[in-house]
Design a protein around this motif. Structure first.
Motif, PDB file in Angstrom:
ATOM      1  N   TYR A   1       0.838  -1.188   0.000  1.00 34.31           N
ATOM      2  CA  TYR A   1       0.000   0.000   0.000  1.00 34.31           C
ATOM      3  C   TYR A   1       0.880   1.247   0.000  1.00 34.31           C
ATOM      4  O   TYR A   1       1.979   1.254   0.580  1.00 34.31           O
TER       5      TYR A   1
ATOM      6  N   GLY B   1      -5.449   8.089   3.410  1.00 37.77           N
ATOM      7  CA  GLY B   1      -5.512   6.691   3.763  1.00 37.77           C
ATOM      8  C   GLY B   1      -4.632   5.872   2.831  1.00 37.77           C
ATOM      9  O   GLY B   1      -4.266   6.332   1.748  1.00 37.77           O
TER      10      GLY B   1
ATOM     11  N   PHE C   1      -4.200   0.762  -2.154  1.00 35.68           N
ATOM     12  CA  PHE C   1      -3.753  -0.575  -2.533  1.00 35.68           C
ATOM     13  C   PHE C   1      -2.970  -0.528  -3.833  1.00 35.68           C
ATOM     14  O   PHE C   1      -3.451  -0.022  -4.836  1.00 35.68           O
TER      15      PHE C   1
ATOM     16  N   GLY D   1       3.142  -3.893   8.446  1.00 36.98           N
ATOM     17  CA  GLY D   1       4.433  -3.452   8.941  1.00 36.98           C
ATOM     18  C   GLY D   1       4.396  -1.971   9.259  1.00 36.98           C
ATOM     19  O   GLY D   1       3.370  -1.307   9.039  1.00 36.98           O
TER      20      GLY D   1
ATOM     21  N   TYR E   1     -13.799  -3.179   7.678  1.00 38.66           N
ATOM     22  CA  TYR E   1     -12.767  -3.195   8.710  1.00 38.66           C
ATOM     23  C   TYR E   1     -12.603  -1.836   9.379  1.00 38.66           C
ATOM     24  O   TYR E   1     -12.874  -0.792   8.781  1.00 38.66           O
TER      25      TYR E   1
ATOM     26  N   TYR F   1      -9.301   0.030  11.267  1.00 43.92           N
ATOM     27  CA  TYR F   1      -7.891  -0.009  11.608  1.00 43.92           C
ATOM     28  C   TYR F   1      -7.524   1.222  12.422  1.00 43.92           C
ATOM     29  O   TYR F   1      -8.128   2.288  12.275  1.00 43.92           O
TER      30      TYR F   1
ATOM     31  N   GLN G   1      -4.155   3.702  13.543  1.00 46.90           N
ATOM     32  CA  GLN G   1      -2.777   4.039  13.233  1.00 46.90           C
ATOM     33  C   GLN G   1      -2.273   5.090  14.208  1.00 46.90           C
ATOM     34  O   GLN G   1      -2.806   6.199  14.265  1.00 46.90           O
TER      35      GLN G   1
ATOM     36  N   GLY H   1       3.812   7.329  13.490  1.00 48.99           N
ATOM     37  CA  GLY H   1       5.026   6.599  13.169  1.00 48.99           C
ATOM     38  C   GLY H   1       4.867   5.093  13.105  1.00 48.99           C
ATOM     39  O   GLY H   1       5.863   4.368  12.998  1.00 48.99           O
ATOM     40  N   ALA H   2       3.645   4.616  13.147  1.00 48.51           N
ATOM     41  CA  ALA H   2       3.419   3.171  13.171  1.00 48.51           C
ATOM     42  C   ALA H   2       2.604   2.721  11.977  1.00 48.51           C
ATOM     43  O   ALA H   2       2.010   3.535  11.260  1.00 48.51           O
ATOM     44  N   GLY H   3       2.583   1.418  11.757  1.00 50.24           N
ATOM     45  CA  GLY H   3       1.724   0.860  10.727  1.00 50.24           C
ATOM     46  C   GLY H   3       0.303   0.794  11.220  1.00 50.24           C
ATOM     47  O   GLY H   3      -0.061   1.389  12.234  1.00 50.24           O
ATOM     48  N   LEU H   4      -0.525   0.064  10.504  1.00 48.54           N
ATOM     49  CA  LEU H   4      -1.946  -0.035  10.848  1.00 48.54           C
ATOM     50  C   LEU H   4      -2.199  -1.280  11.691  1.00 48.54           C
ATOM     51  O   LEU H   4      -1.685  -2.353  11.401  1.00 48.54           O
TER      52      LEU H   4
ATOM     53  N   LEU I   1      -5.164  -3.778  13.014  1.00 44.52           N
ATOM     54  CA  LEU I   1      -6.550  -4.182  12.826  1.00 44.52           C
ATOM     55  C   LEU I   1      -7.266  -4.182  14.178  1.00 44.52           C
ATOM     56  O   LEU I   1      -6.860  -4.875  15.101  1.00 44.52           O
TER      57      LEU I   1
ATOM     58  N   PHE J   1      -9.107   4.275  10.617  1.00 48.31           N
ATOM     59  CA  PHE J   1      -9.449   4.095   9.215  1.00 48.31           C
ATOM     60  C   PHE J   1     -10.547   3.046   9.062  1.00 48.31           C
ATOM     61  O   PHE J   1     -10.469   1.955   9.630  1.00 48.31           O
TER      62      PHE J   1
ATOM     63  N   GLY K   1      -7.438  -6.903  -1.693  1.00 54.23           N
ATOM     64  CA  GLY K   1      -6.946  -5.599  -1.307  1.00 54.23           C
ATOM     65  C   GLY K   1      -8.072  -4.756  -0.737  1.00 54.23           C
ATOM     66  O   GLY K   1      -9.253  -4.998  -1.000  1.00 54.23           O
ATOM     67  N   LEU K   2      -7.691  -3.770   0.049  1.00 53.35           N
ATOM     68  CA  LEU K   2      -8.672  -2.943   0.738  1.00 53.35           C
ATOM     69  C   LEU K   2      -8.709  -1.521   0.193  1.00 53.35           C
ATOM     70  O   LEU K   2      -7.691  -0.990  -0.243  1.00 53.35           O
TER      71      LEU K   2
ATOM     72  N   PHE L   1      -9.386   2.167   1.616  1.00 48.08           N
ATOM     73  CA  PHE L   1      -9.434   2.869   2.889  1.00 48.08           C
ATOM     74  C   PHE L   1     -10.045   4.250   2.737  1.00 48.08           C
ATOM     75  O   PHE L   1      -9.915   4.895   1.690  1.00 48.08           O
ATOM     76  N   GLY L   2     -10.663   4.725   3.817  1.00 49.70           N
ATOM     77  CA  GLY L   2     -11.021   6.127   3.905  1.00 49.70           C
ATOM     78  C   GLY L   2      -9.781   6.939   4.248  1.00 49.70           C
ATOM     79  O   GLY L   2      -8.691   6.391   4.419  1.00 49.70           O
ATOM     80  N   LYS L   3      -9.964   8.266   4.364  1.00 50.39           N
ATOM     81  CA  LYS L   3      -8.826   9.124   4.663  1.00 50.39           C
ATOM     82  C   LYS L   3      -8.465   9.129   6.140  1.00 50.39           C
ATOM     83  O   LYS L   3      -7.436   9.662   6.530  1.00 50.39           O
TER      84      LYS L   3
END
Lengths: 113, 113
Positions: A35, A42, A45, A105, B33, B35, B37, B40-43, B45, B88, B100-101, B103-105
């Motif tokens: 992504y 956001g 993909f 990640g 879904y 998510y 965030q 500085g990190a990933g997403l 779930l 998200f 694949g997903l 996502f919203g903003k």
């Protein structure tokens, strides 16, 4: 149990160059998705790899390509970099038969100057 | 095309409930879904819901799905400072759980003391 590992964490490239980003999936996962997350947006993909083949692709140009290796790790390659390619690139892994529950990640921050 | 809409900011007082809303457009989405965030990190779930469900509860989290209006909400009870993050909403691209997903903003949740 290691989660998804991405390298490098940060990268600065010049417009027109090529870049390769790497991802090791969570142990036991066989599917890798990539992504792109621009600042304040956001994630979008790019594509998904399963059994070493691109299984699904988002709306990204052919400059974006990838690869999955027999150990399920993956690479994302971007050619002819544009300033607009500056973003956080996230890798997510999953188990195909589960059908849900991606593990992300922390991403690679790419800056194109 | 597919699109996921979320409000950009939500401010709540610590201890109150937070309700984050999302609308989606693809009626074929099988999985939806939420998510989280952190900087500085990933997403991460948080939860997901199948399209044949109206509600799902998981500890402090409650997800409500209105398929007719294509509206999804996430309620966080007893909001804490650690809940401060970007949330998200996402839908699966082709309805499948392994896809694949989109996502919203993202909604920035701000916690007031």
């Amino acid at each position: 149990d290691a989660g998804v590992t991405q390298s490098p964490t940060h990268l600065i490239k010049t417009r027109g160059q090529q870049v390769t980003l790497r991802c090791s999936p969570k142990s036991g996962h066989d599917t890798v998705s990539w992504y792109q997350q621009a600042l304040g947006q956001g994630p979008q993909f790019i594509f998904q790899y399963y059994e070493e083949e691109e299984r699904q692709r988002g709306n990204f140009p052919d400059r974006f390509s990838g690869h999955q290796f027999p150990n399920y790790s993956s690479e994302l390659n971007v050619n002819a970099l544009l300033l607009g390619d500056s973003a956080l690139y996230l890798c997510a892994s999953s188990l195909a038969r589960d059908g849900y529950g991606y593990t992300f990640g922390s991403g690679t921050r790419l800056t194109v100057v | 095309g597919e699109d996921v809409e979320q409000s950009l900011f939500l401010s709540v007082r610590e201890g109150d409930s937070s309700v984050i809303n999302c609308t989606y457009t693809d009626s074929s989405s099988t999985y939806l879904y939420w998510y989280k965030q952190e900087p500085g990190a990933g997403l991460q779930l948080l939860t997901y819901i199948f399209s044949n469900m109206d509600m799902k509860q998981d500890q402090r989290l409650t997800v409500l799905l209105n398929k007719k209006d294509k509206h999804l909400s996430l309620r966080i009870a007893d909001t804490q400072t650690g809940d401060s993050a970007i949330y998200f909403c996402a839908e699966s691209l082709s309805g499948g759980g392994a896809d694949g997903l989109t996502f919203g903003k993202g909604t920035h949740l701000i916690i007031q003391p």
